[in-house]
Structure formats: structure tokens, C-alpha cells
Design a protein around this motif. Structure first.
Motif, PDB file in Angstrom:
ATOM      1  N   GLY A   1      42.304  98.773   9.151  1.00  0.00           N
ATOM      2  CA  GLY A   1      43.434  99.601   9.726  1.00  0.00           C
ATOM      3  C   GLY A   1      43.205 101.216   9.071  1.00  0.00           C
ATOM      4  N   ALA A   2      42.563 101.259   8.055  1.00  0.00           N
ATOM      5  CA  ALA A   2      42.770 102.562   7.400  1.00  0.00           C
ATOM      6  C   ALA A   2      42.510 103.647   8.385  1.00  0.00           C
ATOM      7  CB  ALA A   2      41.316 102.543   6.213  1.00  0.00           C
ATOM      8  N   ALA A   3      41.530 103.861   9.123  1.00  0.00           N
ATOM      9  CA  ALA A   3      41.339 104.897  10.346  1.00  0.00           C
ATOM     10  C   ALA A   3      42.649 105.319  11.078  1.00  0.00           C
ATOM     11  CB  ALA A   3      40.323 104.475  11.100  1.00  0.00           C
ATOM     12  N   LYS A   4      43.594 104.359  11.026  1.00  0.00           N
ATOM     13  CA  LYS A   4      44.902 104.650  11.951  1.00  0.00           C
ATOM     14  C   LYS A   4      45.965 105.006  11.276  1.00  0.00           C
ATOM     15  CE  LYS A   4      43.368 101.036  14.867  1.00  0.00           C
ATOM     16  NZ  LYS A   4      42.430 100.237  14.034  1.00  0.00           N
ATOM     17  N   LYS A   5      45.874 105.293   9.629  1.00  0.00           N
ATOM     18  CA  LYS A   5      47.132 105.621   9.146  1.00  0.00           C
ATOM     19  C   LYS A   5      47.751 106.773   9.228  1.00  0.00           C
ATOM     20  CE  LYS A   5      45.800 102.760   4.686  1.00  0.00           C
ATOM     21  NZ  LYS A   5      45.573 102.970   3.536  1.00  0.00           N
ATOM     22  N   GLN A   6      46.905 107.821   9.686  1.00  0.00           N
ATOM     23  CA  GLN A   6      47.557 109.076  10.051  1.00  0.00           C
ATOM     24  C   GLN A   6      48.138 108.936  11.582  1.00  0.00           C
ATOM     25  OE1 GLN A   6      44.572 112.048   9.567  1.00  0.00           O
ATOM     26  NE2 GLN A   6      44.835 111.999   7.310  1.00  0.00           N
ATOM     27  N   VAL A   7      47.293 108.136  12.398  1.00  0.00           N
ATOM     28  CA  VAL A   7      47.813 108.030  13.506  1.00  0.00           C
ATOM     29  C   VAL A   7      49.198 107.402  13.734  1.00  0.00           C
ATOM     30  CG1 VAL A   7      47.350 107.106  15.964  1.00  0.00           C
ATOM     31  CG2 VAL A   7      45.220 108.245  14.463  1.00  0.00           C
ATOM     32  N   LYS A   8      49.498 106.421  13.011  1.00  0.00           N
ATOM     33  CA  LYS A   8      50.612 105.880  12.960  1.00  0.00           C
ATOM     34  C   LYS A   8      51.883 106.409  12.766  1.00  0.00           C
ATOM     35  CE  LYS A   8      49.141 101.020  11.409  1.00  0.00           C
ATOM     36  NZ  LYS A   8      49.184  99.915  10.536  1.00  0.00           N
ATOM     37  N   GLU A   9      51.710 107.682  12.242  1.00  0.00           N
ATOM     38  CA  GLU A   9      53.020 108.658  12.117  1.00  0.00           C
ATOM     39  C   GLU A   9      53.622 109.335  13.179  1.00  0.00           C
ATOM     40  OE1 GLU A   9      51.917 111.026   8.659  1.00  0.00           O
ATOM     41  OE2 GLU A   9      51.724 109.274   7.260  1.00  0.00           O
ATOM     42  N   LYS A  10      52.320 109.252  14.181  1.00  0.00           N
ATOM     43  CA  LYS A  10      52.613 109.971  15.220  1.00  0.00           C
ATOM     44  C   LYS A  10      53.304 109.119  16.171  1.00  0.00           C
ATOM     45  CE  LYS A  10      48.324 112.659  15.092  1.00  0.00           C
ATOM     46  NZ  LYS A  10      46.847 112.967  15.813  1.00  0.00           N
ATOM     47  N   PRO A  11      53.917 109.519  17.395  1.00  0.00           N
ATOM     48  CA  PRO A  11      54.812 108.950  18.321  1.00  0.00           C
ATOM     49  C   PRO A  11      53.736 108.036  19.195  1.00  0.00           C
ATOM     50  CG  PRO A  11      55.428 111.107  18.645  1.00  0.00           C
ATOM     51  CD  PRO A  11      54.102 111.208  17.717  1.00  0.00           C
ATOM     52  N   SER A  12      53.861 106.758  19.204  1.00  0.00           N
ATOM     53  CA  SER A  12      52.999 105.759  19.813  1.00  0.00           C
ATOM     54  C   SER A  12      52.767 105.846  21.042  1.00  0.00           C
ATOM     55  CB  SER A  12      53.351 104.355  19.156  1.00  0.00           C
ATOM     56  OG  SER A  12      54.774 103.933  19.918  1.00  0.00           O
ATOM     57  N   VAL A  13      51.662 105.377  21.787  1.00  0.00           N
ATOM     58  CA  VAL A  13      51.593 105.302  23.250  1.00  0.00           C
ATOM     59  C   VAL A  13      52.375 104.252  23.870  1.00  0.00           C
ATOM     60  CG1 VAL A  13      49.244 106.459  23.028  1.00  0.00           C
ATOM     61  CG2 VAL A  13      49.388 104.048  22.800  1.00  0.00           C
TER      62      VAL A  13
END
Length: 265
Positions: free
Chosen positions: A149-161
Motif C-alpha cells: 500500500g506504499a503507493a497510496k500513502k499520498q492518496v490517502k490524505e486526499k478526500p476519498s472517492v
């Protein structure tokens, strides 16, 4: 071995990249959606040489057909293709399952690169071809990044879909009021249309880095997605066999990996 039957020789950059993607998808499947079956096939106690009593060294293979297989290494020396890491079954019971899967993922990434550039060397790729192939590969997250899940660390900080899908019908309240107003002129209507286009583009950019926890592909607004309530990873509905209709009746969704987790001794 299935690998020998399915073996073919990609000769162009595009063909080598297609081969890479297929093998990568198969190995990601083994380490995510099929992880329980993969774990069982790597049981070190089950792998014994008939009549010999010695344990076998097993490898994880990915195939261009997006399938995977745990098997013995090739017998011919040198092998026709580079070989994956040997003996992944021996490390299984001496590590936490999460750490063991991460280790297998790292070795799988190294093997995929070796196979891709083996084809490049064999068929005479020049500097430009090798650079283009590397850039195409580098645009994809590694197996290790997908598994951990390392590729999603930055994405998790954004509002989720949205939790049970990604076919969005989001409407800006400002647009809605403009649509309901009967007295707006044609200029206001034109601005509304432009705002809708911008809103859709922003939404696509906002979630474009979200990756499927099963196949590792990027988010797309025209596909159904579902989020695991345990590990918070996102998945294509088709990858985990969940339809929008079925998702409506799921109170807490667990992905295959989280469903199969159990405490190891």
C-alpha cells in the motif's frame, strides 16, 4: 511447467512491456486476491522430494496470461529465462505473513525487470529503446508498492472517492442553483457548462493516483470501485467480484486479503 508451454519471445518494446504487465498482474494476484491459496502452496512441510526426504526450493512465476504458479525452478542450465528467487517457501514460517509477502514482492519486482531487460538485450534494444521500456515500466507501481500500500500513502490524505462506487454524479451546488433559476441569461448557462467540465476534470485529477489493491491499475471514473473498511485499500469491483448491486447490501466490506488474515503462531 506451464511457463514453458506459454513461453514466447516478445521482440518490440511494446511487446516486452505487454509481457511485463501480464506477468506482473499474475504475481500481484498471487500476493493479494489469491493470497490464501499462494500461502498454502508455499507450505515448507508439504514440499518433499519423493524418496529423498529433502525439502524443495520453490519459486513464484508470473505468466504473460496474467496467471501465476508456484513451482520448482527450471532444470536446464542456464535457464531459457532468468529465474525468480529460490526457496520462498523456506522463509514462510520464520516471518510474519505481512513481512514474508513483502519480501516475495521485492524479489518478484527484481525478476520482472530481469526478464524484461533480458528480452531487450536478446533482441538488440538500443539506448532509446531501453529508456522507453524503463519509463513505461516505471509508470506502474511496483508489486511491493501494491502489496504494502506504499503507493497510496499520498492518496490517502486526499478526500476519498465514494465508498461503493466511482460513477460520480457530483453536482456543484452553485451549478444546481443556476439550473433551477429561470431568469438566467444564456451567458450564465454557458458558464455553468464550463464549470461542469472543470469539476469533472478536477475530480479525475483528484483521484487519478488511486491504485487498485488487486491489479495495481489507476483509478478511472467510469469504473465501479469499492474500498476495504479494514485496510482502506481501493479495488475494482471486477477484481474482487463485487457488483454495485451487491455493494449496496454490504455494511462493512473486507477485501480478500483482510478476509483471509488469521493470527500466525
Amino acid at each position: 511447467m506451464e511457463g514453458a508451454a506459454a513461453l514466447y519471445n516478445p521482440r518490440t518494446v511494446e511487446e516486452v512491456f505487454r509481457d511485463f504487465k501480464g506477468r506482473r498482474a499474475g504475481m500481484i494476484k498471487a500476493l493479494t486476491t489469491d493470497v490464501e491459496e499462494f500461502y498454502q502452496q508455499c507450505d515448507p512441510e508439504d514440499q518433499m522430494v519423493i524418496g529423498g526426504g529433502e525439502k524443495e526450493n520453490l519459486c513464484l512465476y508470473g505468466f504473460p496470461s496474467e496467471q501465476w504458479e508456484v513451482n520448482l525452478p527450471a532444470e536446464e542450465v542456464p535457464p531459457e529465462l532468468p529465474e525468480p528467487a529460490l526457496g520462498i517457501n523456506f522463509a514462510r514460517d520464520g516471518m510474519q505473513e505481512k513481512d514474508w509477502l513483502s519480501l516475495v514482492a521485492v524479489h518478484s519486482d527484481a525478476w520482472l525487470i530481469a526478464v524484461a531487460f533480458y528480452f531487450g538485450a536478446r533482441f538488440g534494444f538500443d539506448k532509446a529503446d531501453r529508456k522507453r521500456l524503463f519509463n513505461m515500466i516505471n509508470d506502474l507501481p511496483t508489486i511491493f508498492e501494491v502489496v504494502t500500500g506504499a503507493a497510496k500513502k499520498q492518496v490517502k490524505e486526499k478526500p476519498s472517492v465514494p465508498n461503493h462506487g466511482s460513477n460520480k454524479s457530483k453536482t456543484n451546488p452553485k451549478m444546481q442553483r443556476a439550473a433551477e433559476s429561470q431568469g438566467k441569461d444564456s451567458r450564465a448557462s454557458q458558464v455553468k457548462d464550463e464549470d461542469e467540465v472543470v469539476d469533472e476534470e478536477d475530480e479525475e485529477d483528484e483521484h487519478g493516483e488511486t491504485l487498485c489493491g488487486a491489479c495495481g491499475e489507476n483509478y478511472a471514473s467510469d469504473e465501479f470501485w469499492i474500498c476495504c473498511d479494514i485496510c482502506e485499500k481501493w479495488f475494482h469491483g471486477k477484481c474482487v467480484k463485487i457488483t454495485p448491486a451487491r455493494a449496496e447490501h454490504i455494511k462493512q466490506y473486507k477485501c480478500p486479503s483482510c478476509s483471509n488474515k488469521r493470527v500466525r503462531p
